[in-house]
Motif scaffolding. Sequence first.
Motif, PDB file in Angstrom:
ATOM      1  N   GLU A 163       0.667  -1.052   0.095  1.00 55.39           N
ATOM      2  CA  GLU A 163       0.043   0.024   0.164  1.00 55.39           C
ATOM      3  C   GLU A 163       0.692   1.180   0.044  1.00 55.39           C
ATOM      4  OE1 GLU A 163      -3.569   1.847   2.967  1.00 55.39           O
ATOM      5  OE2 GLU A 163      -2.642   0.102   3.202  1.00 55.39           O
ATOM      6  N   GLY A 164       0.264   2.482  -0.497  1.00 57.03           N
ATOM      7  CA  GLY A 164       1.234   3.513  -0.672  1.00 57.03           C
ATOM      8  C   GLY A 164       2.333   3.821  -1.613  1.00 57.03           C
ATOM      9  N   GLU A 165       2.776   4.912  -1.578  1.00 57.24           N
ATOM     10  CA  GLU A 165       3.813   5.036  -2.749  1.00 57.24           C
ATOM     11  C   GLU A 165       5.005   5.629  -1.992  1.00 57.24           C
ATOM     12  OE1 GLU A 165       2.297   7.794  -5.497  1.00 57.24           O
ATOM     13  OE2 GLU A 165       0.603   6.712  -6.103  1.00 57.24           O
ATOM     14  N   GLY A 166       6.213   5.805  -2.664  1.00 53.23           N
ATOM     15  CA  GLY A 166       7.410   6.158  -2.198  1.00 53.23           C
ATOM     16  C   GLY A 166       8.535   5.176  -2.383  1.00 53.23           C
ATOM     17  N   GLU A 167       9.672   5.564  -2.148  1.00 53.23           N
ATOM     18  CA  GLU A 167      10.776   4.902  -2.522  1.00 53.23           C
ATOM     19  C   GLU A 167      10.939   3.597  -1.454  1.00 53.23           C
ATOM     20  OE1 GLU A 167      14.574   6.579  -2.954  1.00 53.23           O
ATOM     21  OE2 GLU A 167      13.650   8.453  -3.901  1.00 53.23           O
ATOM     22  N   ASP A 168      11.389   2.547  -1.971  1.00 50.43           N
ATOM     23  CA  ASP A 168      11.532   1.237  -1.252  1.00 50.43           C
ATOM     24  C   ASP A 168      12.773   1.392  -0.669  1.00 50.43           C
ATOM     25  OD1 ASP A 168       8.845   0.234  -1.185  1.00 50.43           O
ATOM     26  OD2 ASP A 168       9.531  -0.764  -3.264  1.00 50.43           O
ATOM     27  N   ALA A 169      13.181   0.846   0.646  1.00 54.93           N
ATOM     28  CA  ALA A 169      14.243   0.770   1.433  1.00 54.93           C
ATOM     29  C   ALA A 169      14.694  -0.461   0.762  1.00 54.93           C
ATOM     30  CB  ALA A 169      13.982   0.703   2.857  1.00 54.93           C
ATOM     31  N   ALA A 170      16.222  -0.589   0.907  1.00 54.41           N
ATOM     32  CA  ALA A 170      16.890  -1.984   0.559  1.00 54.41           C
ATOM     33  C   ALA A 170      16.572  -2.912   1.448  1.00 54.41           C
ATOM     34  CB  ALA A 170      18.231  -1.664   0.324  1.00 54.41           C
TER      35      ALA A 170
END
Length: 100
Positions: A46-53
């Motif tokens: 859910e949601g948007e944004g950059e994914d962390a490694a």
Amino acid sequence: MAYYSVLAVTPTSEDWIPAYIGPANALVAKHGGRYIARTSSHERLEGEGEDAALRIIIEWPSREAATAFMSDPDYIPHLKARTEGSDSHHFLIEGKDDLA
């Protein structure tokens, strides 16, 4: 009451990682913490944004244990290395349900 450290970490350099893992493991255990997850295997539902490694979850026996870990003089240089060598976000979450 249990508390949980929830971290999103994306290394910008991997130079700090080999010297970080062993001491961090020992210091988490010293303060009564236990890793629940340390993985790059995660997906956004859910949601948007950059994914962390990496996503990391640590269970602590108390808020005091978590904050004692973060302020432990033996951890400070490793914390500095991690924060300088990554984009890190760390949340401390109380293990309770305010909506129950």
